[in-house]
Write a protein that holds these residues in place. Sequence first.
Motif, mmCIF file in Angstrom:
data_model
loop_
_atom_site.group_PDB
_atom_site.id
_atom_site.type_symbol
_atom_site.label_atom_id
_atom_site.label_comp_id
_atom_site.label_asym_id
_atom_site.label_seq_id
_atom_site.Cartn_x
_atom_site.Cartn_y
_atom_site.Cartn_z
ATOM 1 N N SER A 19 38.535 38.790 28.505
ATOM 2 C CA SER A 19 38.115 37.805 29.504
ATOM 3 C C SER A 19 39.292 37.138 30.203
ATOM 4 N N LEU A 20 40.500 37.322 29.686
ATOM 5 C CA LEU A 20 41.678 36.747 30.335
ATOM 6 C C LEU A 20 41.985 37.439 31.666
ATOM 7 N N ILE A 21 41.607 38.694 31.787
ATOM 8 C CA ILE A 21 41.948 39.476 32.978
ATOM 9 C C ILE A 21 41.349 38.895 34.258
ATOM 10 N N PRO A 22 40.051 38.505 34.276
ATOM 11 C CA PRO A 22 39.500 37.956 35.520
ATOM 12 C C PRO A 22 40.210 36.710 36.036
ATOM 13 N N ILE A 23 40.836 35.946 35.158
ATOM 14 C CA ILE A 23 41.565 34.760 35.608
ATOM 15 C C ILE A 23 42.606 35.143 36.656
ATOM 16 N N PHE A 24 43.196 36.303 36.506
ATOM 17 C CA PHE A 24 44.288 36.726 37.385
ATOM 18 C C PHE A 24 43.830 37.621 38.539
ATOM 19 N N ILE A 25 42.613 38.172 38.462
ATOM 20 C CA ILE A 25 42.211 39.132 39.496
ATOM 21 C C ILE A 25 40.980 38.719 40.292
ATOM 22 N N ILE A 26 40.258 37.682 39.852
ATOM 23 C CA ILE A 26 38.970 37.395 40.482
ATOM 24 C C ILE A 26 39.109 37.033 41.954
ATOM 25 N N GLU A 27 40.214 36.352 42.339
ATOM 26 C CA GLU A 27 40.394 35.987 43.738
ATOM 27 C C GLU A 27 41.009 37.118 44.557
ATOM 28 N N LYS A 28 41.453 38.162 43.899
ATOM 29 C CA LYS A 28 42.034 39.307 44.606
ATOM 30 C C LYS A 28 41.015 40.434 44.752
ATOM 31 N N VAL A 29 40.333 40.744 43.662
ATOM 32 C CA VAL A 29 39.376 41.848 43.675
ATOM 33 C C VAL A 29 38.082 41.434 44.375
ATOM 34 N N GLY A 30 37.624 40.208 44.134
ATOM 35 C CA GLY A 30 36.383 39.732 44.741
ATOM 36 C C GLY A 30 35.220 39.753 43.777
ATOM 37 N N ARG A 31 34.209 38.929 44.070
ATOM 38 C CA ARG A 31 33.040 38.792 43.183
ATOM 39 C C ARG A 31 32.222 40.086 43.116
#
Length: 522
Positions: free
Chosen positions: A323-335
């Motif tokens: 679950s740590l991964i989305p912290i760094f990619i959620i604003e780059k990859v998108g919902r």
Amino acid sequence: MGLQLPYFAAWYGQTLVWMITLCCSSGFLLFGYDQGVMAGIIGADNEFGMNFGHPDAGLQGTILAVYEIGACVGSMITFGVGDALGRRRVIFIGTVVQIIGCVIQVTSYSVPQIIVGRVVTGLGVGALTSTIPTYQSETSRAKHRGKVVAVDCTVSLVGVVVAYWIDYGFAHVNGPAQWRFPVSFQCFFSVIMLPLLLFLPESPRWLAKQGKNEESRAVIARLQGKGVALDDPAVTLLHNEIQEAIAMESAGGPFKYKELFTGGKLQNLRRMLISLAVDGFSQLSGINLITYYAPVIFQSIGLSRSLALLIAGVNATEYLLASLIPIFIIEKVGRRQLMITGSTGQALSMLILAICVQNGSQAAGYVAVLCLFTFNTFFSWGWLTTPWLYAPEVCTLRIRQKGAAAASAAFWICNFIVVEITPIAIQNIGWRTYLLFFSTNAAIIPTVYFFFPETTNMPLECADYLFETGGWTKGAHRGKAHVRAIIERYNIAHNERGDQEIITSSPPSETYEDKTVIKGGY
């Protein structure tokens, strides 16, 4: 209205944002702990089972699932009164109710009492889950909103992991403490939240909606940093944008519930259906099949109870790390991309799990264990954070609290269905249970693609323009290109209403750009 919660101003700027995040994270920590703690306690032949008359599979499912019913009711109560009370007071009241429910559970000596305790606990947690995401979203910058909510959701998994390992440790303790201490420990997180709330401000958007404009400006200024004046250009810009959104949404007069079922320019019905769907989908994926019943599933493939509890703890720990991964990619990859990728991986995990359980060999059992790990990983990437973030983003200010509360209610009612039917389904249809969840995950993929618009980095005030594009998908399938079009449309409308002077008198970096970054904007 009712309880007046005092506010002691103590922090500014990024420190204030992180203290708000600490409070919201504590609420999610409590939520995660509540989700996980009963997994290692429930049973017919352990200390819990002996204390409550050796409940069968159906009664065990009911003891677990009534918590979800309470949480659903708590969410619906918030749907009705949340806007009147405000974000802080709802969170405070929900926490107090949760503590009362915990005390009832810990002192239980009969099935009816523990059921009442779990319902009351659920009422409090439902209020928290329907309000905390909105509060966090309305006090966070557009470019950081996904990240801070991702932090909240990761912390919820810390709660699950703590619950699993406490359950494992106390499984070796004889006597009532084997289950009473793990249940009582959830109050620790509540005690963190209550005093912290006294030092946190109300949402500036809620204050503006209530006509408390000076208080709203003061909160915006504090969120900007120490010593920022109320007439600072950045404060004025954001406050005016909030006021414009309120004026546009209030053009039809006082709010009426029938507005939630209308189409038109704002497409409120579409917003509500998407809010219901995103949280409902997260639970119909089958995640709580694992969260609540991982030890039971591991035992069903031949592991001892002690080893099953141990592997469940390892599984939860891996879930947390993933679950740590989305912290760094959620604003780059998108919902949208995260949801689609998550559902694809979850569907494949459930399909392979069904095949392996049906096979029944030792080698297939090892693969089945691996499938539970891969499912949790894909869920943590695609569906752990997004549902809590998405409903507040997709709804306008006028219906935001109601959309978030409805989404929370959908989350809990679907959670209830999964938790209630799982032990009965495993007992009666065995490996076919996992095919049901393969089917739901497969159906989610095209639904997200065609109907869920991208909201990454989109300022909340732009939500009014989210569905102005024609066609039956309203532009949702265009992804990030749709966000850029919304920002452009907002800027055009913003300027046409005579606000060009406000924009040009502010630093250029404070206007909306393609990347939708607003310096100091929330």
